[in-house]
Scaffold this motif. Structure first.
Motif, short mmCIF file in Angstrom:
data_model
loop_
_atom_site.label_atom_id
_atom_site.label_comp_id
_atom_site.label_asym_id
_atom_site.label_seq_id
_atom_site.Cartn_x
_atom_site.Cartn_y
_atom_site.Cartn_z
N ARG A 1 15.74 17.43 17.56
CA ARG A 1 16.73 18.37 18.11
C ARG A 1 18.10 18.15 17.48
NH1 ARG A 1 14.94 18.50 24.50
NH2 ARG A 1 13.08 19.77 24.16
N GLY A 2 18.45 16.90 17.22
CA GLY A 2 19.71 16.61 16.54
C GLY A 2 19.72 17.15 15.12
N TYR A 3 18.58 17.05 14.44
CA TYR A 3 18.43 17.60 13.09
C TYR A 3 18.65 19.11 13.12
CZ TYR A 3 15.85 19.47 9.10
OH TYR A 3 15.48 20.20 7.98
N LEU A 4 18.01 19.79 14.07
CA LEU A 4 18.17 21.24 14.19
C LEU A 4 19.61 21.61 14.48
CD1 LEU A 4 14.98 22.13 16.28
CD2 LEU A 4 15.30 22.41 13.81
N LYS A 5 20.22 20.91 15.43
CA LYS A 5 21.61 21.17 15.80
C LYS A 5 22.54 20.95 14.61
CE LYS A 5 25.14 19.78 19.13
NZ LYS A 5 25.45 18.87 20.26
N GLY A 6 22.31 19.88 13.86
CA GLY A 6 23.12 19.62 12.68
C GLY A 6 23.04 20.73 11.65
N ASN A 7 21.84 21.27 11.44
CA ASN A 7 21.69 22.36 10.48
C ASN A 7 22.34 23.64 10.99
OD1 ASN A 7 20.23 21.70 7.93
ND2 ASN A 7 18.91 20.70 9.42
N ILE A 8 22.25 23.90 12.29
CA ILE A 8 22.93 25.06 12.86
C ILE A 8 24.43 24.95 12.59
CG2 ILE A 8 23.59 26.21 15.02
CD1 ILE A 8 20.78 25.14 16.09
N LEU A 9 25.00 23.79 12.90
CA LEU A 9 26.43 23.58 12.69
C LEU A 9 26.82 23.71 11.22
CD1 LEU A 9 26.93 20.59 15.13
CD2 LEU A 9 27.73 22.94 15.46
N LYS A 10 26.00 23.17 10.33
CA LYS A 10 26.28 23.24 8.90
C LYS A 10 26.38 24.68 8.43
CE LYS A 10 22.85 22.78 6.08
NZ LYS A 10 21.73 22.24 5.29
N TYR A 11 25.40 25.50 8.79
CA TYR A 11 25.38 26.88 8.30
C TYR A 11 26.48 27.73 8.93
CZ TYR A 11 21.11 25.92 5.77
OH TYR A 11 20.19 25.41 4.88
N VAL A 12 26.78 27.50 10.21
CA VAL A 12 27.87 28.24 10.85
C VAL A 12 29.22 27.79 10.27
CG1 VAL A 12 29.08 28.63 13.03
CG2 VAL A 12 26.58 28.77 12.95
N ARG B 1 29.96 26.78 7.26
CA ARG B 1 30.24 27.20 5.89
C ARG B 1 30.06 28.68 5.63
NH1 ARG B 1 25.05 25.04 2.38
NH2 ARG B 1 23.85 26.94 2.66
N TYR B 2 29.57 29.46 6.59
CA TYR B 2 29.16 30.83 6.30
C TYR B 2 30.27 31.69 5.70
CZ TYR B 2 31.24 33.44 10.21
OH TYR B 2 32.11 34.06 11.06
N GLU B 3 31.50 31.52 6.13
CA GLU B 3 32.59 32.35 5.62
C GLU B 3 32.95 32.01 4.17
OE1 GLU B 3 35.35 33.61 9.27
OE2 GLU B 3 35.23 31.44 8.97
N LYS B 4 32.67 30.80 3.76
CA LYS B 4 33.04 30.35 2.42
C LYS B 4 31.88 30.43 1.43
CE LYS B 4 36.62 27.27 4.01
NZ LYS B 4 36.53 26.86 5.38
N LYS B 5 30.67 30.54 1.93
CA LYS B 5 29.55 30.46 1.01
C LYS B 5 28.61 31.65 1.13
CE LYS B 5 26.18 27.47 -1.01
NZ LYS B 5 24.92 26.92 -0.70
N GLY B 6 27.75 31.63 2.15
CA GLY B 6 26.64 32.56 2.15
C GLY B 6 26.73 33.73 3.10
N LEU B 7 27.81 33.87 3.83
CA LEU B 7 27.98 34.93 4.82
C LEU B 7 26.71 35.18 5.62
CD1 LEU B 7 30.37 37.41 3.01
CD2 LEU B 7 30.90 35.91 4.93
N ILE B 8 26.14 36.36 5.50
CA ILE B 8 24.99 36.75 6.33
C ILE B 8 23.80 35.82 6.10
CG2 ILE B 8 23.35 38.60 6.85
CD1 ILE B 8 26.26 39.05 7.85
N GLU B 9 23.58 35.42 4.87
CA GLU B 9 22.45 34.52 4.59
C GLU B 9 22.58 33.21 5.37
OE1 GLU B 9 20.30 32.20 0.87
OE2 GLU B 9 22.00 33.51 0.47
N ASP B 10 23.78 32.64 5.39
CA ASP B 10 23.96 31.39 6.14
C ASP B 10 23.86 31.61 7.64
OD1 ASP B 10 24.10 29.64 4.05
OD2 ASP B 10 26.28 29.50 4.02
N LEU B 11 24.33 32.73 8.13
CA LEU B 11 24.18 33.03 9.57
C LEU B 11 22.71 33.19 9.93
CD1 LEU B 11 27.18 35.45 10.15
CD2 LEU B 11 26.97 33.07 10.91
#
Length: 70
Positions: free
Chosen positions: A28-39, A41-51
């Protein structure tokens, strides 16, 4: 659990192997960490793809909690 692109597929789904290698709390910590990572960076990197990636991890986290409460 699948939703992975083809490059993550094999005899065993990558996410399932990750889950099997960890305690439930660690997974669950792994999943939460990945959620936080993508949210984060989304404005600086992948926008919709990262969301969408964050959404996949969030859905897996919801599924994990739902499966435990049945």
């Amino acid at each position: 659990m699948s939703h992975d692109p083809d490059h993550y597929k094999g005899a065993v789904e990558c996410i399932d192997a990750i889950r099997a290698s960890m305690s439930q709390e660690a997974f669950r910590g792994y999943l939460k960490g990945n959620i936080l990572k993508y949210v984060w960076r989304y404005e600086k990197k992948g926008l919709i793809e990262d969301l969408r990636k964050a959404q996949v991890y969030l859905n897996w986290l919801i599924d994990d909690h739902t499966a435990c409460n049945r």
